[in-house]
Design a protein around this motif. Structure first.
Motif, PDB file in Angstrom:
ATOM      1  N   GLY A  36       0.845  -1.192   0.000  1.00 44.57           N
ATOM      2  CA  GLY A  36       0.000   0.000   0.000  1.00 44.57           C
ATOM      3  C   GLY A  36       0.876   1.237   0.000  1.00 44.57           C
ATOM      4  N   ILE A  37       0.431   2.277  -0.672  1.00 41.53           N
ATOM      5  CA  ILE A  37       1.194   3.530  -0.731  1.00 41.53           C
ATOM      6  C   ILE A  37       0.261   4.662  -0.305  1.00 41.53           C
ATOM      7  N   VAL A  38       0.644   5.389   0.747  1.00 43.57           N
ATOM      8  CA  VAL A  38      -0.154   6.510   1.242  1.00 43.57           C
ATOM      9  C   VAL A  38       0.689   7.768   1.044  1.00 43.57           C
ATOM     10  N   VAL A  39       0.179   8.690   0.238  1.00 41.91           N
ATOM     11  CA  VAL A  39       0.962   9.866  -0.158  1.00 41.91           C
ATOM     12  C   VAL A  39       0.468  11.100   0.584  1.00 41.91           C
ATOM     13  N   GLY A  40       1.297  11.620   1.475  1.00 43.38           N
ATOM     14  CA  GLY A  40       0.976  12.866   2.171  1.00 43.38           C
ATOM     15  C   GLY A  40       1.613  14.053   1.471  1.00 43.38           C
ATOM     16  N   ASN A  41       1.418  15.260   2.037  1.00 45.46           N
ATOM     17  CA  ASN A  41       1.964  16.472   1.404  1.00 45.46           C
ATOM     18  C   ASN A  41       3.483  16.453   1.372  1.00 45.46           C
ATOM     19  N   ASP A  42       4.082  15.944   2.436  1.00 45.28           N
ATOM     20  CA  ASP A  42       5.540  16.034   2.537  1.00 45.28           C
ATOM     21  C   ASP A  42       6.189  14.713   2.903  1.00 45.28           C
ATOM     22  N   ARG A  43       5.424  13.651   2.947  1.00 45.54           N
ATOM     23  CA  ARG A  43       5.975  12.343   3.321  1.00 45.54           C
ATOM     24  C   ARG A  43       5.090  11.244   2.762  1.00 45.54           C
ATOM     25  N   THR A  44       5.650  10.045   2.755  1.00 47.92           N
ATOM     26  CA  THR A  44       4.947   8.895   2.169  1.00 47.92           C
ATOM     27  C   THR A  44       5.056   7.710   3.118  1.00 47.92           C
ATOM     28  N   THR A  45       3.956   6.991   3.238  1.00 47.47           N
ATOM     29  CA  THR A  45       3.956   5.764   4.044  1.00 47.47           C
ATOM     30  C   THR A  45       3.714   4.576   3.130  1.00 47.47           C
ATOM     31  N   LEU A  46       4.464   3.525   3.376  1.00 47.73           N
ATOM     32  CA  LEU A  46       4.335   2.300   2.605  1.00 47.73           C
ATOM     33  C   LEU A  46       3.841   1.203   3.536  1.00 47.73           C
ATOM     34  N   VAL A  47       2.865   0.430   3.078  1.00 48.48           N
ATOM     35  CA  VAL A  47       2.421  -0.740   3.841  1.00 48.48           C
ATOM     36  C   VAL A  47       3.029  -1.963   3.159  1.00 48.48           C
ATOM     37  N   ASP A  48       4.018  -2.559   3.797  1.00 48.47           N
ATOM     38  CA  ASP A  48       4.748  -3.727   3.306  1.00 48.47           C
ATOM     39  C   ASP A  48       5.653  -3.397   2.118  1.00 48.47           C
ATOM     40  N   THR A  49       6.664  -4.223   1.972  1.00 46.53           N
ATOM     41  CA  THR A  49       7.493  -4.162   0.773  1.00 46.53           C
ATOM     42  C   THR A  49       7.253  -5.468   0.007  1.00 46.53           C
ATOM     43  N   VAL A  50       8.211  -5.915  -0.740  1.00 42.78           N
ATOM     44  CA  VAL A  50       7.990  -7.082  -1.610  1.00 42.78           C
ATOM     45  C   VAL A  50       9.165  -8.054  -1.490  1.00 42.78           C
ATOM     46  N   ALA A  51       9.110  -9.148  -2.252  1.00 43.49           N
ATOM     47  CA  ALA A  51       9.965 -10.304  -1.954  1.00 43.49           C
ATOM     48  C   ALA A  51      11.384 -10.233  -2.508  1.00 43.49           C
ATOM     49  N   THR A  52      11.564  -9.653  -3.686  1.00 42.02           N
ATOM     50  CA  THR A  52      12.882  -9.737  -4.330  1.00 42.02           C
ATOM     51  C   THR A  52      13.471  -8.343  -4.528  1.00 42.02           C
ATOM     52  N   GLU A  53      14.776  -8.304  -4.808  1.00 45.21           N
ATOM     53  CA  GLU A  53      15.435  -7.011  -5.013  1.00 45.21           C
ATOM     54  C   GLU A  53      14.826  -6.275  -6.221  1.00 45.21           C
ATOM     55  N   SER A  54      14.651  -6.989  -7.341  1.00 43.76           N
ATOM     56  CA  SER A  54      14.140  -6.291  -8.527  1.00 43.76           C
ATOM     57  C   SER A  54      12.703  -5.824  -8.312  1.00 43.76           C
ATOM     58  N   ARG A  55      11.916  -6.604  -7.597  1.00 42.46           N
ATOM     59  CA  ARG A  55      10.542  -6.172  -7.307  1.00 42.46           C
ATOM     60  C   ARG A  55      10.534  -4.968  -6.354  1.00 42.46           C
ATOM     61  N   ALA A  56      11.473  -4.941  -5.410  1.00 41.53           N
ATOM     62  CA  ALA A  56      11.541  -3.808  -4.483  1.00 41.53           C
ATOM     63  C   ALA A  56      11.936  -2.530  -5.223  1.00 41.53           C
ATOM     64  N   LEU A  57      12.863  -2.653  -6.166  1.00 45.62           N
ATOM     65  CA  LEU A  57      13.263  -1.477  -6.953  1.00 45.62           C
ATOM     66  C   LEU A  57      12.092  -1.004  -7.809  1.00 45.62           C
ATOM     67  N   ARG A  58      11.335  -1.953  -8.330  1.00 42.90           N
ATOM     68  CA  ARG A  58      10.132  -1.628  -9.123  1.00 42.90           C
ATOM     69  C   ARG A  58       9.107  -0.887  -8.246  1.00 42.90           C
ATOM     70  N   LEU A  59       8.944  -1.346  -7.007  1.00 44.51           N
ATOM     71  CA  LEU A  59       8.021  -0.685  -6.080  1.00 44.51           C
ATOM     72  C   LEU A  59       8.492   0.747  -5.800  1.00 44.51           C
ATOM     73  N   ARG A  60       9.809   0.908  -5.622  1.00 44.26           N
ATOM     74  CA  ARG A  60      10.340   2.254  -5.369  1.00 44.26           C
ATOM     75  C   ARG A  60      10.068   3.170  -6.575  1.00 44.26           C
ATOM     76  N   GLU A  61      10.201   2.622  -7.786  1.00 45.51           N
ATOM     77  CA  GLU A  61       9.877   3.401  -8.986  1.00 45.51           C
ATOM     78  C   GLU A  61       8.410   3.822  -8.985  1.00 45.51           C
ATOM     79  N   ALA A  62       7.547   2.904  -8.572  1.00 45.42           N
ATOM     80  CA  ALA A  62       6.111   3.209  -8.544  1.00 45.42           C
ATOM     81  C   ALA A  62       5.836   4.347  -7.563  1.00 45.42           C
ATOM     82  N   VAL A  63       6.508   4.325  -6.409  1.00 43.46           N
ATOM     83  CA  VAL A  63       6.333   5.410  -5.430  1.00 43.46           C
ATOM     84  C   VAL A  63       6.817   6.721  -6.041  1.00 43.46           C
TER      85      VAL A  63
END
Ligand SMILES: [Zn+2]
Length: 307
Positions: A36-63
């Motif tokens: 889950g991604i919660v976007v505030g005015n000046d900060r962001t909260t993430l609910v959980d990350t993911v299983a692999t390095e490439s998937r985590a980098l993909r999630l960071r791109e999505a954020v």
């Protein structure tokens, strides 16, 4: 298709409320979890990350495509690697929050999950433990978006937390609830899962982002409840007939639950239900390695993991 293109094709970012997003990895099978991604005015909260390095980098791109602000808080819903292995990508900027027992379980488990599916391309993973833990509940303010982090269970594990946005009526359930996917509670409790589902129902959520599978509504609570009650009844009848959990699974027709992914989880679920029927306390440790072996035997091989 390249690995990155494959990843892009199997992930979707869905806005479930104003500035609140579900990050859905299809098809929700083994280790293909949601975030889950919660976007505030000046900060962001993430609910959980993911299983692999490439998937985590993909999630960071999505954020990054949603906000210029880095993730400042990561909430882990429980200790399983598919929900926490990607922590290390966000930890330089983020506080990692979890239930106090999640931290110890994560440390004990390490990267064990990677050994169950050695053919998965896990990448260079570093276990990054929570830096802020809580016992019962905690509130995370992401700008003007309030999120209540609630500990429930033992249910899916002993250290489950859900993230509830009361104003948006969006509930991030972690693996306490699945969507189109078979529940899995050998490390927690069948009875405890049923109690936790009642507590979630009382929140009166409109939108559920579950740990695995598509975004849905409160009907997902009904499916989970129906399945787990059926597991309890099946375990009870099987025990009365003198059968082992593996034998019960072999004789059981899944009926309406056959359409749920990863049906082989019936074996470890029956183990937990039978043990509870015999008086084992919710969340008390079981030999998960042995249960996993029996599940593979029942399934006729190692279940596919597409992480
Ligand atoms: Zn899990």
């Amino acid at each position: 298709m390249s690995t990155q293109e494959l990843l892009n094709a199997s992930t979707a970012v869905e806005e479930v409320a104003d500035r609140v997003y579900a990050y859905v990895q299809s098809d929700g099978g083994w280790c293909l979890n949601n975030a889950g991604i919660v976007v505030g005015n000046d900060r962001t909260t993430l609910v959980d990350t993911v299983a692999t390095e490439s998937r985590a980098l993909r999630l960071r791109e999505a954020v990054r495509s949603l906000t210029p602000h880095p993730v400042s808080t990561v909430v882990n819903t429980h200790f399983h690697g598919d929900h926490v292995f990607g922590n290390f990508v966000f930890a330089p900027d983020a506080v990692v929050v979890a239930h106090e027992d999640c931290r110890g379980e994560m440390a004990a488990a390490g990267l064990h999950l990677t050994s169950l599916w050695p053919d998965v391309c896990w990448g260079e993973l570093t276990v990054t433990l929570p830096t802020l833990t809580f016992r019962d509940r905690l509130t995370v303010h992401t700008g003007d978006i309030r999120a209540e982090v609630l500990h429930l269970g033992p249910a899916h594990t002993t250290n489950d937390a859900v993230v509830w946005l009361p104003e948006q009526r969006v509930l991030f359930t972690g693996d306490l609830v699945m969507s189109g996917v078979t529940p899995f509670c050998p490390m927690g409790s069948v009875a405890g899962s049923l109690e936790a589902i009642e507590r979630l129902r009382a929140l009166d959520p409109v939108t559920l982002v579950t740990g695995h599978g598509p975004v849905g509504g409160p009907e997902l609570l009904d499916t989970a409840e129906n399945y787990l009650s059926w597991v309890q009844r099946t375990a009870r009848a099987g025990l009365a007939a003198g059968l082992t959990p593996l034998e019960i699974a072999g004789e059981t027709d899944l009926g309406e639950f056959a359409e749920l992914l990863d049906a082989e989880r019936l074996v470890p679920n029956l183990h937990r239900a039978c043990a509870e029927e015999r008086g084992l306390a919710p969340g008390a440790p079981m030999d998960i390695g042995a249960l996993f072996k029996e599940m593979i035997e029942h399934h006729g091989g190692l279940p596919v993991c597409r992480a």
